[in-house]
Design a protein around this motif. Structure first.
Motif, PDB file in Angstrom:
ATOM      1  N   VAL A 101       0.778  -1.310  -0.325  1.00  0.00           N
ATOM      2  CA  VAL A 101       0.146   0.217   0.302  1.00  0.00           C
ATOM      3  C   VAL A 101       1.241   0.597   0.493  1.00  0.00           C
ATOM      4  CG1 VAL A 101      -1.301   1.377   1.116  1.00  0.00           C
ATOM      5  CG2 VAL A 101      -1.726  -1.147   0.891  1.00  0.00           C
ATOM      6  N   ALA A 102       0.644   2.094  -0.863  1.00  0.00           N
ATOM      7  CA  ALA A 102       1.401   3.228  -0.889  1.00  0.00           C
ATOM      8  C   ALA A 102       0.125   4.618  -1.228  1.00  0.00           C
ATOM      9  CB  ALA A 102       1.973   3.007  -2.068  1.00  0.00           C
ATOM     10  N   VAL A 103       0.371   5.184  -0.010  1.00  0.00           N
ATOM     11  CA  VAL A 103      -0.081   6.514   0.049  1.00  0.00           C
ATOM     12  C   VAL A 103       0.617   7.735  -0.853  1.00  0.00           C
ATOM     13  CG1 VAL A 103      -1.350   8.698   1.116  1.00  0.00           C
ATOM     14  CG2 VAL A 103      -1.040   6.037   1.965  1.00  0.00           C
ATOM     15  N   ASP A 104       0.426   8.017  -2.550  1.00  0.00           N
ATOM     16  CA  ASP A 104       0.968   8.693  -3.285  1.00  0.00           C
ATOM     17  C   ASP A 104      -0.125   9.674  -3.651  1.00  0.00           C
ATOM     18  OD1 ASP A 104      -1.254   7.335  -4.319  1.00  0.00           O
ATOM     19  OD2 ASP A 104       0.151   6.450  -6.425  1.00  0.00           O
ATOM     20  N   ILE A 105      -1.443  10.103  -3.521  1.00  0.00           N
ATOM     21  CA  ILE A 105      -1.716  12.000  -3.752  1.00  0.00           C
ATOM     22  C   ILE A 105      -0.626  12.085  -3.848  1.00  0.00           C
ATOM     23  CG2 ILE A 105      -3.349  13.194  -2.534  1.00  0.00           C
ATOM     24  CD1 ILE A 105      -5.124  10.808  -0.969  1.00  0.00           C
ATOM     25  N   VAL A 106      -0.343  12.877  -2.698  1.00  0.00           N
ATOM     26  CA  VAL A 106       0.731  14.168  -2.730  1.00  0.00           C
ATOM     27  C   VAL A 106       2.005  14.082  -3.871  1.00  0.00           C
ATOM     28  CG1 VAL A 106       2.615  15.363  -1.646  1.00  0.00           C
ATOM     29  CG2 VAL A 106       0.727  14.323  -0.622  1.00  0.00           C
ATOM     30  N   SER A 107       2.184  12.930  -4.550  1.00  0.00           N
ATOM     31  CA  SER A 107       3.136  12.900  -5.576  1.00  0.00           C
ATOM     32  C   SER A 107       2.471  12.759  -6.076  1.00  0.00           C
ATOM     33  CB  SER A 107       3.697  11.270  -5.321  1.00  0.00           C
ATOM     34  OG  SER A 107       4.347  11.257  -5.896  1.00  0.00           O
ATOM     35  N   ARG A 108       1.293  12.025  -6.785  1.00  0.00           N
ATOM     36  CA  ARG A 108       0.826  12.565  -8.405  1.00  0.00           C
ATOM     37  C   ARG A 108       0.376  14.172  -8.256  1.00  0.00           C
ATOM     38  NH1 ARG A 108      -0.983   8.092 -10.334  1.00  0.00           N
ATOM     39  NH2 ARG A 108      -1.400   6.109  -9.322  1.00  0.00           N
ATOM     40  N   LEU A 109      -0.027  14.779  -7.638  1.00  0.00           N
ATOM     41  CA  LEU A 109      -0.066  16.204  -7.337  1.00  0.00           C
ATOM     42  C   LEU A 109       1.301  17.028  -8.229  1.00  0.00           C
ATOM     43  CD1 LEU A 109      -2.913  17.013  -4.915  1.00  0.00           C
ATOM     44  CD2 LEU A 109      -3.059  16.221  -7.658  1.00  0.00           C
ATOM     45  N   ALA A 110       2.514  16.305  -7.785  1.00  0.00           N
ATOM     46  CA  ALA A 110       2.920  17.418  -7.823  1.00  0.00           C
ATOM     47  C   ALA A 110       4.563  16.735  -9.288  1.00  0.00           C
ATOM     48  CB  ALA A 110       4.522  16.577  -6.826  1.00  0.00           C
ATOM     49  N   PRO A 111       4.573  18.176 -10.246  1.00  0.00           N
ATOM     50  CA  PRO A 111       5.620  18.112 -11.185  1.00  0.00           C
ATOM     51  C   PRO A 111       6.276  17.050 -10.996  1.00  0.00           C
ATOM     52  CG  PRO A 111       6.325  20.272  -9.624  1.00  0.00           C
ATOM     53  CD  PRO A 111       4.977  19.045  -8.678  1.00  0.00           C
ATOM     54  N   PRO A 112       6.504  15.977 -12.192  1.00  0.00           N
ATOM     55  CA  PRO A 112       7.804  15.468 -12.946  1.00  0.00           C
ATOM     56  C   PRO A 112       9.188  14.919 -11.880  1.00  0.00           C
ATOM     57  CG  PRO A 112       6.522  15.605 -14.715  1.00  0.00           C
ATOM     58  CD  PRO A 112       6.081  16.372 -13.563  1.00  0.00           C
ATOM     59  N   ALA A 113       9.281  16.657 -12.231  1.00  0.00           N
ATOM     60  CA  ALA A 113      10.652  16.131 -10.949  1.00  0.00           C
ATOM     61  C   ALA A 113      11.128  15.673  -9.367  1.00  0.00           C
ATOM     62  CB  ALA A 113      10.999  17.876 -11.420  1.00  0.00           C
ATOM     63  N   VAL A 114       9.831  16.915  -9.239  1.00  0.00           N
ATOM     64  CA  VAL A 114       9.303  16.454  -7.914  1.00  0.00           C
ATOM     65  C   VAL A 114       8.949  14.865  -7.060  1.00  0.00           C
ATOM     66  CG1 VAL A 114       8.073  16.643  -6.034  1.00  0.00           C
ATOM     67  CG2 VAL A 114       8.717  18.407  -6.677  1.00  0.00           C
ATOM     68  N   GLN A 115       7.670  14.380  -8.121  1.00  0.00           N
ATOM     69  CA  GLN A 115       7.834  13.117  -8.321  1.00  0.00           C
ATOM     70  C   GLN A 115       9.366  12.180  -7.230  1.00  0.00           C
ATOM     71  OE1 GLN A 115       4.599  11.536 -10.852  1.00  0.00           O
ATOM     72  NE2 GLN A 115       3.466  13.242 -10.845  1.00  0.00           N
ATOM     73  N   LYS A 116      10.123  12.364  -9.380  1.00  0.00           N
ATOM     74  CA  LYS A 116      11.837  11.704  -9.324  1.00  0.00           C
ATOM     75  C   LYS A 116      11.698  11.901  -7.516  1.00  0.00           C
ATOM     76  CE  LYS A 116      15.694  10.719 -12.031  1.00  0.00           C
ATOM     77  NZ  LYS A 116      15.768  11.271 -13.061  1.00  0.00           N
ATOM     78  N   LEU A 117      12.176  13.021  -6.883  1.00  0.00           N
ATOM     79  CA  LEU A 117      12.624  13.673  -6.646  1.00  0.00           C
ATOM     80  C   LEU A 117      12.287  12.593  -4.692  1.00  0.00           C
ATOM     81  CD1 LEU A 117      14.813  14.581  -3.981  1.00  0.00           C
ATOM     82  CD2 LEU A 117      13.545  16.431  -4.038  1.00  0.00           C
ATOM     83  N   LEU A 118      11.305  12.520  -4.383  1.00  0.00           N
ATOM     84  CA  LEU A 118      10.140  11.366  -3.483  1.00  0.00           C
ATOM     85  C   LEU A 118      10.237  10.418  -3.988  1.00  0.00           C
ATOM     86  CD1 LEU A 118       7.284  13.711  -3.726  1.00  0.00           C
ATOM     87  CD2 LEU A 118       8.945  13.693  -1.698  1.00  0.00           C
ATOM     88  N   ALA A 119      10.267   9.538  -4.385  1.00  0.00           N
ATOM     89  CA  ALA A 119      10.840   8.228  -5.103  1.00  0.00           C
ATOM     90  C   ALA A 119      12.046   8.045  -4.742  1.00  0.00           C
ATOM     91  CB  ALA A 119      10.559   8.032  -6.362  1.00  0.00           C
ATOM     92  N   ILE A 120      13.025   8.906  -4.924  1.00  0.00           N
ATOM     93  CA  ILE A 120      14.140   8.612  -4.404  1.00  0.00           C
ATOM     94  C   ILE A 120      14.628   8.558  -2.714  1.00  0.00           C
ATOM     95  CG2 ILE A 120      16.477   8.885  -4.748  1.00  0.00           C
ATOM     96  CD1 ILE A 120      16.355  10.183  -7.420  1.00  0.00           C
ATOM     97  N   LEU A 121      13.510   9.559  -2.555  1.00  0.00           N
ATOM     98  CA  LEU A 121      14.062   9.793  -0.724  1.00  0.00           C
ATOM     99  C   LEU A 121      12.658   8.952  -0.258  1.00  0.00           C
ATOM    100  CD1 LEU A 121      13.020  13.734  -0.843  1.00  0.00           C
ATOM    101  CD2 LEU A 121      15.239  12.660  -0.077  1.00  0.00           C
TER     102      LEU A 121
END
Length: 211
Positions: free
Chosen positions: A83-103
């Motif tokens: 289970v992954a809560v990705d609401i914030v990640s989906r609303l973010a721009p692609p660069a931020v999504q990539k950074l969040l995935a790495i973190l």
């Protein structure tokens, strides 16, 4: 089109190492679950039918449940089916999504390395000589599942970290039930077409009646 902008729709090829980890964990989870069912079944038979409660089945069932939880957790993580809560990640721009995935992968690797591997090794060392009543094993033997599963999660997290750095958002590798079910065929009908009624032919005339 850049790799970052295409990351939500880019699926990286599954490496042979990851496929091997998934298959190994799957069959290990199945084997552990089978042993757990058989042990519990024997416990019920020995208690209810034979009238001689087993002295070792309860302990084995408890440890098998812990092992099943750990190896199944690693299996689901390797398939990215958790289970992954990705609401914030989906609303973010692609660069931020990539950074969040790495973190996220760094945090998982840190937990696996410190909590499961390092903590598990310490737990095994402290309990290696503590015997389990009725079994030719020690508590340390049972605690081996902690560092083993932690090492597997650490390897998978490293693979995901590399993939996140290249593609950004990671997609699930878990087989979807909808992939194996073909879509139902829907007959095409024009927008101005009215209701259709079956025609019954009697002699030289055609009778159209509503059914």
């Amino acid at each position: 089109m850049s790799t970052t902008s295409a990351s939500p729709h880019t699926v990286a090829p599954v490496s042979p190492l990851r496929r091997g980890i998934i298959e190994t964990l799957k069959w290990m989870s199945i084997a552990i679950f089978t042993i757990l069912v058989l042990v519990v079944l024997w416990q019920v038979i020995a208690r209810q039918l034979l009238g001689q409660p087993s002295t070792w089945s309860t302990t084995v069932a408890q440890y098998m449940l812990v092992w099943l939880t750990l190896f199944s957790m690693a299996f689901v993580f390797a398939e990215r089916g958790h289970v992954a809560v990705d609401i914030v990640s989906r609303l973010a721009p692609p660069a931020v999504q990539k950074l969040l995935a790495i973190l996220v992968e760094l945090a998982i690797a840190l937990f696996a390395g410190l909590g499961l591997v390092w903590g598990g090794i310490r737990g095994v060392g402290l309990t290696w000589t503590q015997t389990i009543p009725g079994l030719p094993l020690t508590i340390g033997h049972m605690y081996l599942a902690l560092p083993v599963c932690g090492a597997i999660v650490l390897v998978v997290a490293a693979l995901d970290l590399i993939e996140a750095a290249r593609y950004g958002v990671l997609t699930s590798l878990e087989p979807q039930a909808s992939d194996a079910i073909p879509a139902p065929a829907i007959p095409r009908q024009s927008a101005d077409a009215g209701p259709h009624f079956p025609h019954r032919t009697t002699g030289d005339t055609t009778d159209s009646t509503e059914v």
